[in-house]
Design a protein around this motif. Structure first.
Motif, PDB file in Angstrom:
ATOM      1  N   GLU A 128      12.311  34.310   2.245  1.00  0.00           N
ATOM      2  CA  GLU A 128      13.197  33.903   1.155  1.00  0.00           C
ATOM      3  C   GLU A 128      12.403  33.525  -0.089  1.00  0.00           C
ATOM      4  OE1 GLU A 128      13.714  33.065   4.325  1.00  0.00           O
ATOM      5  OE2 GLU A 128      15.612  34.115   4.626  1.00  0.00           O
ATOM      6  N   ILE A 129      11.284  32.801   0.080  1.00  0.00           N
ATOM      7  CA  ILE A 129      10.537  32.384  -1.121  1.00  0.00           C
ATOM      8  C   ILE A 129       9.854  33.589  -1.761  1.00  0.00           C
ATOM      9  CG2 ILE A 129       8.324  31.695  -0.019  1.00  0.00           C
ATOM     10  CD1 ILE A 129      10.108  29.886  -2.897  1.00  0.00           C
ATOM     11  N   VAL A 130       9.292  34.480  -0.928  1.00  0.00           N
ATOM     12  CA  VAL A 130       8.589  35.641  -1.485  1.00  0.00           C
ATOM     13  C   VAL A 130       9.561  36.506  -2.284  1.00  0.00           C
ATOM     14  CG1 VAL A 130       7.458  37.828  -0.894  1.00  0.00           C
ATOM     15  CG2 VAL A 130       6.740  35.705   0.224  1.00  0.00           C
ATOM     16  N   HIS A 131      10.743  36.735  -1.741  1.00  0.00           N
ATOM     17  CA  HIS A 131      11.659  37.658  -2.417  1.00  0.00           C
ATOM     18  C   HIS A 131      12.380  37.019  -3.603  1.00  0.00           C
ATOM     19  CE1 HIS A 131      10.924  41.124   0.048  1.00  0.00           C
ATOM     20  NE2 HIS A 131      10.777  40.281   1.047  1.00  0.00           N
ATOM     21  N   ALA A 132      12.637  35.720  -3.516  1.00  0.00           N
ATOM     22  CA  ALA A 132      13.210  35.056  -4.695  1.00  0.00           C
ATOM     23  C   ALA A 132      12.186  35.103  -5.828  1.00  0.00           C
ATOM     24  CB  ALA A 132      13.595  33.620  -4.366  1.00  0.00           C
ATOM     25  N   ALA A 133      10.916  34.838  -5.495  1.00  0.00           N
ATOM     26  CA  ALA A 133       9.849  34.892  -6.503  1.00  0.00           C
ATOM     27  C   ALA A 133       9.708  36.308  -7.035  1.00  0.00           C
ATOM     28  CB  ALA A 133       8.532  34.409  -5.894  1.00  0.00           C
ATOM     29  N   ASN A 134       9.734  37.272  -6.129  1.00  0.00           N
ATOM     30  CA  ASN A 134       9.513  38.654  -6.539  1.00  0.00           C
ATOM     31  C   ASN A 134      10.657  39.190  -7.406  1.00  0.00           C
ATOM     32  OD1 ASN A 134       7.878  41.043  -6.459  1.00  0.00           O
ATOM     33  ND2 ASN A 134       9.486  41.944  -5.200  1.00  0.00           N
ATOM     34  N   ARG A 135      11.878  38.729  -7.125  1.00  0.00           N
ATOM     35  CA  ARG A 135      13.002  39.154  -7.970  1.00  0.00           C
ATOM     36  C   ARG A 135      12.971  38.449  -9.320  1.00  0.00           C
ATOM     37  NH1 ARG A 135      16.049  38.420  -3.089  1.00  0.00           N
ATOM     38  NH2 ARG A 135      16.584  36.358  -3.857  1.00  0.00           N
ATOM     39  N   GLY A 136      12.091  37.455  -9.406  1.00  0.00           N
ATOM     40  CA  GLY A 136      12.030  36.698 -10.653  1.00  0.00           C
ATOM     41  C   GLY A 136      13.268  35.865 -10.869  1.00  0.00           C
ATOM     42  N   GLU A 137      13.821  35.339  -9.768  1.00  0.00           N
ATOM     43  CA  GLU A 137      15.014  34.489  -9.891  1.00  0.00           C
ATOM     44  C   GLU A 137      14.708  33.336 -10.838  1.00  0.00           C
ATOM     45  OE1 GLU A 137      17.907  35.225  -8.773  1.00  0.00           O
ATOM     46  OE2 GLU A 137      17.398  36.769  -7.292  1.00  0.00           O
ATOM     47  N   LYS A 138      15.610  33.037 -11.714  1.00  0.00           N
ATOM     48  CA  LYS A 138      15.365  31.989 -12.708  1.00  0.00           C
ATOM     49  C   LYS A 138      15.711  30.625 -12.123  1.00  0.00           C
ATOM     50  CE  LYS A 138      15.818  35.519 -16.148  1.00  0.00           C
ATOM     51  NZ  LYS A 138      15.989  36.581 -15.115  1.00  0.00           N
ATOM     52  N   ILE A 139      14.885  30.269 -11.155  1.00  0.00           N
ATOM     53  CA  ILE A 139      15.025  28.988 -10.466  1.00  0.00           C
ATOM     54  C   ILE A 139      13.637  28.342 -10.406  1.00  0.00           C
ATOM     55  CG2 ILE A 139      16.955  29.815  -9.050  1.00  0.00           C
ATOM     56  CD1 ILE A 139      14.962  30.099  -6.703  1.00  0.00           C
ATOM     57  N   THR A 140      13.605  27.046 -10.095  1.00  0.00           N
ATOM     58  CA  THR A 140      12.326  26.351  -9.968  1.00  0.00           C
ATOM     59  C   THR A 140      12.210  25.745  -8.580  1.00  0.00           C
ATOM     60  OG1 THR A 140      12.379  25.815 -12.312  1.00  0.00           O
ATOM     61  CG2 THR A 140      10.843  24.555 -10.947  1.00  0.00           C
ATOM     62  N   SER A 195       1.339  34.188  -6.780  1.00  0.00           N
ATOM     63  CA  SER A 195       0.915  34.509  -8.148  1.00  0.00           C
ATOM     64  C   SER A 195       0.503  35.976  -8.276  1.00  0.00           C
ATOM     65  CB  SER A 195      -0.205  33.574  -8.607  1.00  0.00           C
ATOM     66  OG  SER A 195      -1.326  33.753  -7.786  1.00  0.00           O
ATOM     67  N   GLN A 196       0.397  36.680  -7.156  1.00  0.00           N
ATOM     68  CA  GLN A 196       0.116  38.116  -7.204  1.00  0.00           C
ATOM     69  C   GLN A 196       1.345  38.912  -7.639  1.00  0.00           C
ATOM     70  OE1 GLN A 196      -3.094  39.043  -6.606  1.00  0.00           O
ATOM     71  NE2 GLN A 196      -3.267  36.806  -6.435  1.00  0.00           N
ATOM     72  N   LEU A 197       2.511  38.294  -7.535  1.00  0.00           N
ATOM     73  CA  LEU A 197       3.758  39.019  -7.831  1.00  0.00           C
ATOM     74  C   LEU A 197       4.052  39.008  -9.327  1.00  0.00           C
ATOM     75  CD1 LEU A 197       5.878  37.353  -4.992  1.00  0.00           C
ATOM     76  CD2 LEU A 197       4.785  39.611  -4.894  1.00  0.00           C
ATOM     77  N   ASN A 198       4.875  39.950  -9.745  1.00  0.00           N
ATOM     78  CA  ASN A 198       5.242  39.996 -11.160  1.00  0.00           C
ATOM     79  C   ASN A 198       6.394  39.057 -11.506  1.00  0.00           C
ATOM     80  OD1 ASN A 198       3.332  41.815 -12.011  1.00  0.00           O
ATOM     81  ND2 ASN A 198       4.563  43.581 -11.426  1.00  0.00           N
ATOM     82  N   GLY A 199       7.207  38.690 -10.504  1.00  0.00           N
ATOM     83  CA  GLY A 199       8.410  37.902 -10.783  1.00  0.00           C
ATOM     84  C   GLY A 199       8.175  36.496 -11.297  1.00  0.00           C
ATOM     85  N   PRO A 200       7.152  35.794 -10.790  1.00  0.00           N
ATOM     86  CA  PRO A 200       6.977  34.409 -11.231  1.00  0.00           C
ATOM     87  C   PRO A 200       6.504  34.303 -12.675  1.00  0.00           C
ATOM     88  CG  PRO A 200       5.940  34.765  -9.095  1.00  0.00           C
ATOM     89  CD  PRO A 200       6.312  36.120  -9.622  1.00  0.00           C
ATOM     90  N   ALA A 201       7.037  33.284 -13.363  1.00  0.00           N
ATOM     91  CA  ALA A 201       6.602  33.001 -14.733  1.00  0.00           C
ATOM     92  C   ALA A 201       5.566  31.880 -14.732  1.00  0.00           C
ATOM     93  CB  ALA A 201       7.796  32.591 -15.584  1.00  0.00           C
ATOM     94  N   TYR A 202       5.688  30.995 -13.749  1.00  0.00           N
ATOM     95  CA  TYR A 202       4.758  29.861 -13.724  1.00  0.00           C
ATOM     96  C   TYR A 202       4.510  29.422 -12.286  1.00  0.00           C
ATOM     97  CZ  TYR A 202       2.629  25.348 -14.735  1.00  0.00           C
ATOM     98  OH  TYR A 202       1.761  24.290 -14.790  1.00  0.00           O
ATOM     99  N   ILE A 203       3.233  29.304 -11.928  1.00  0.00           N
ATOM    100  CA  ILE A 203       2.869  28.790 -10.604  1.00  0.00           C
ATOM    101  C   ILE A 203       1.651  27.891 -10.745  1.00  0.00           C
ATOM    102  CG2 ILE A 203       2.002  29.398  -8.309  1.00  0.00           C
ATOM    103  CD1 ILE A 203       3.851  31.650  -8.242  1.00  0.00           C
TER     104      ILE A 203
END
Ligand SMILES: Cc1ncc(C[n+]2csc(CCOP(=O)(O)OP(=O)(O)O)c2C)c(N)n1
Ligand code: SF4
Ligand SMILES: [Mg+2]
Lengths: 251, 356
Positions: free
Chosen positions: A108-120, A169-177
């Motif tokens: 769930e965390i990998v795919h939410a991050a990868n989709r770039g979900e606008k959540i924190t 942080s290897q994924l494109n979806g995250p804006a900040y880690i």
């Protein structure tokens, strides 16, 4: 000149004024305070939905004056996805432990991050399963003895501790880690800065954001509160270096 | 609206949801319902909705949980193994008392089974499959037109009772094409208010969506409240079709696809002057117990034959209802097989209906 009393510290209006059930010295409480301060200072509380996990953090269903959803073990990022996608104007925060996020909820965390979900996501890494009484987590350090690694964690048997921030942080979806700690006043301030940045990433719609916070579990580590804070410096940070792993332009 | 169009079952699922005011769909591919997510992926953006292909059925059901918590009509559809993966999430949704609509296009099992039609997930749906004391309002259509109606009603019932509703179909209904008519469309401005939803605290009291309570007495009280709600559902929401069952000597009991086949059986046998009728449960939970009790009491009734695409699941509820008053026979097919009317007629004719 009459002495003037100036209030320089007060309870956060976002934190419910009831007694906390965390163990003495546990840093979950400090992290709650920081989350509340950042929400208040950025004036986000009125539109925030907080997604609570399974773990010691489940207790937080009663601790925040925020609309709150209690979710199944590991599934907070999926629940948060449902909230945000159905209501993009809401500000959505998940608060998850390391068993919750880095073990049962990895997908769930990998795919939410990868989709770039606008959540924190506030990721509280204490290297152990606190709530269930001190079992090994995927984040437990090599050599650490737990209920289910009684001889000490060994890489050949239990694998190596997983570095979530580096991985995501290897994924494109995250804006900040970022990875931070709360074992000293300086570290606490650093964590607050990181949480604010992560929240800003969501406010600006830049993508997924996560702050991994190195936390303690004096009870299940079998350490005093003070020893626990020292252990973070001596053992945890050397394996889990602090810093920003990703911060996109525009932050 | 108002005109007949030819559509495939799984696509009908999607359009039915949209007509019922659903603008959110979270799902994961699995045959024989793949046309449902595909349809929604294309159609939802046209009506301002959102489709997300989840990373798994586990994630999909939790996305539903979040969207429903925030006050929206939301649906997923899947097939047997996918529904199995959703059970934890469904239990949370029932515990937190959230309205969602689920569709299980049942396929052959257990395990991976195959993609043929089956009714082997009856227990999982009505007993049901996750942990704790809860029920899914479970509706079973026998054709695509009825599927349209039941999806619409499932959304209404879910909202009314703040409970998940399941529409239980099978691989046959998922894949056939039939001419259908969408004669109802929910006016989005008339969707029920959800003051309990998590929409940001916004100067009101905090809303909490949760199935968690450490206090034994409080959790027991919540359970009692949920059970009180279920008693009302059982009183008010039972649905069935009684087809020549009133004066029949032999009463078939079947739902969904087998219900439809048994209806054909009744037509054929009635034309041969054979006294056969059908009781077709449409709501599987709440189960039509009372009508079965009444039919069993009739002096004309010699017995029942329950037909399912399973080893015998609904038959247990028929037995509970009939309570030994009349004999109950069972015929089941599995593995994706569907009985022909002739197969059922032959069985009816070989059973000794008089001798108890
Ligand atoms: C599906 C499921 N499996 C197991 C559990 C039991 N469980 C509750 S909390 C927990 C571990 C939590 O550890 P962590 O996420 O690290 O949080 P902490 O308590 O350390 O803050 C487990 C395994 C559960 N509630 N649900
Ligand atoms: S068990 Fe550990 S993580 Fe949980 S409250 Fe106690 S110290 Fe904190
Ligand atoms: Mg932990």
């Amino acid at each position: 000149m009459s002495p003037e009393l100036k209030q320089i510290f007060k309870p956060s209006p976002i934190l419910t004024p009831i007694q906390r059930s965390f163990c003495p010295g546990c840093t979950h409480g400090v992290i709650h305070r920081l989350v509340a301060e950042c929400l208040e200072e950025l004036q986000l509380a009125e539109k925030t939905v907080l997604v609570i996990p399974v773990g010691c953090a489940t207790l937080a269903v009663d601790y925040f004056e925020l609309d709150t959803i209690q979710s199944a073990h590991g599934r907070a990022p999926a629940v948060a996805t449902g909230v945000k996608r159905s209501n993009p104007d809401l500000f959505v925060v998940t608060y998850q432990g390391d068993g919750d996020l880095a073990s049962i909820g990895t997908a769930e965390i990998v795919h939410a991050a990868n989709r770039g979900e606008k959540i924190t996501t506030i990721f509280v890494n204490n290297g152990i399963y606190g709530m269930t009484g001190g079992q090994m987590a995927p984040t437990t350090l090599i050599g650490w003895k737990t209920e289910t690694s009684p001889y000490g964690r060994e890489a050949s048997r239990e694998g190596n501790p997983i570095r979530i921030s580096e991985m995501l942080s290897q994924l494109n979806g995250p804006a900040y880690i970022a990875r931070t700690a709360v074992n000293s006043p300086k570290a606490v301030l650093g964590t607050k800065r990181a949480i604010k940045k992560a929240f800003t990433a969501q406010m600006k719609g830049l993508g997924f954001s996560l702050v991994e916070i190195l936390s303690t579990c004096p009870t299940n580590w079998g350490f005093s509160p003070v020893q626990s804070l020292k252990r973070i410096d001596e053992e945890t940070i050397p394996y889990y270096p602090l810093g920003e792993f990703k911060a996109v332009e525009g932050l | 609206m108002g005109e007949k169009i030819l559509m495939k079952g799984a696509e009908v699922l999607g359009e039915s949801a949209i007509k019922a005011g659903c603008r959110l769909f979270f799902g994961y591919p699995i045959t024989p319902q793949n046309e449902a997510p595909s349809y929604m992926a294309k159609r939802l953006p046209e009506v301002g909705g959102v489709f997300v292909q989840a990373e798994s059925e586990v994630a999909a059901i939790n996305m539903l949980y979040g969207a429903a918590a925030s006050g929206h009509r939301v649906m997923t559809s899947s097939s047997s193994p996918g529904i199995s993966l959703m059970q934890e999430g469904i239990s949370y949704i029932a515990g937190a008392q959230l309205p969602v609509v689920l569709v299980n296009v049942m396929r052959g099992g257990p395990g991976l089974g195959n993609i043929g039609p089956a009714q082997g997930d009856y227990f999982q749906s009505v007993k049901p499959g996750g942990n704790g004391d809860y029920h899914l309002i479970t509706l079973a259509p026998m054709n695509l037109q009825e599927q349209i109606d039941l999806i619409y009603d499932a959304f209404e019932l879910a909202d009314e009772y703040r409970n998940p509703a399941m529409v239980l179909t099978d691989g046959l209904l998922g894949q056939i094409m039939e001419a259908v008519e969408f004669h109802r469309e929910k006016d989005l401005s008339s969707l029920p208010a959800k003051p309990w939803a998590t929409t940001g605290i916004n100067h009101r009291k905090k809303n909490l969506i949760s199935s968690f309570d450490l206090d034994y007495d409080r959790l027991e009280a919540i359970n009692h409240q949920i059970q009180d709600k279920y008693r009302i559902v059982k009183e008010k929401e039972v649905r069935y079709e009684s087809y020549f069952a009133d004066d029949a000597e032999v009463i078939l009991v079947a739902y969904g696809t087998t219900g439809r086949i048994c209806k054909a059986v009744v037509d054929i046998l009635r034309s041969e002057k054979y006294s056969v009728g059908l009781l077709r449960p449409i709501s599987l939970w709440p189960f039509p117990e009372k009508i079965l009790q009444q039919l069993a009491q009739k002096s004309t009734t010699k017995g029942f034959l329950v037909v399912e695409l399973s080893a015998g699941q609904m038959v247990e509820d028929v037995k509970i209802s009939v309570n030994g008053v009349k004999p109950i026979h069972f015929h089941g097919r599995m593995g994706g097989n569907v009985p022909s009317p002739k197969e059922i007629i032959d069985i009816i004719k070989t059973i000794q209906w008089e001798g108890k």
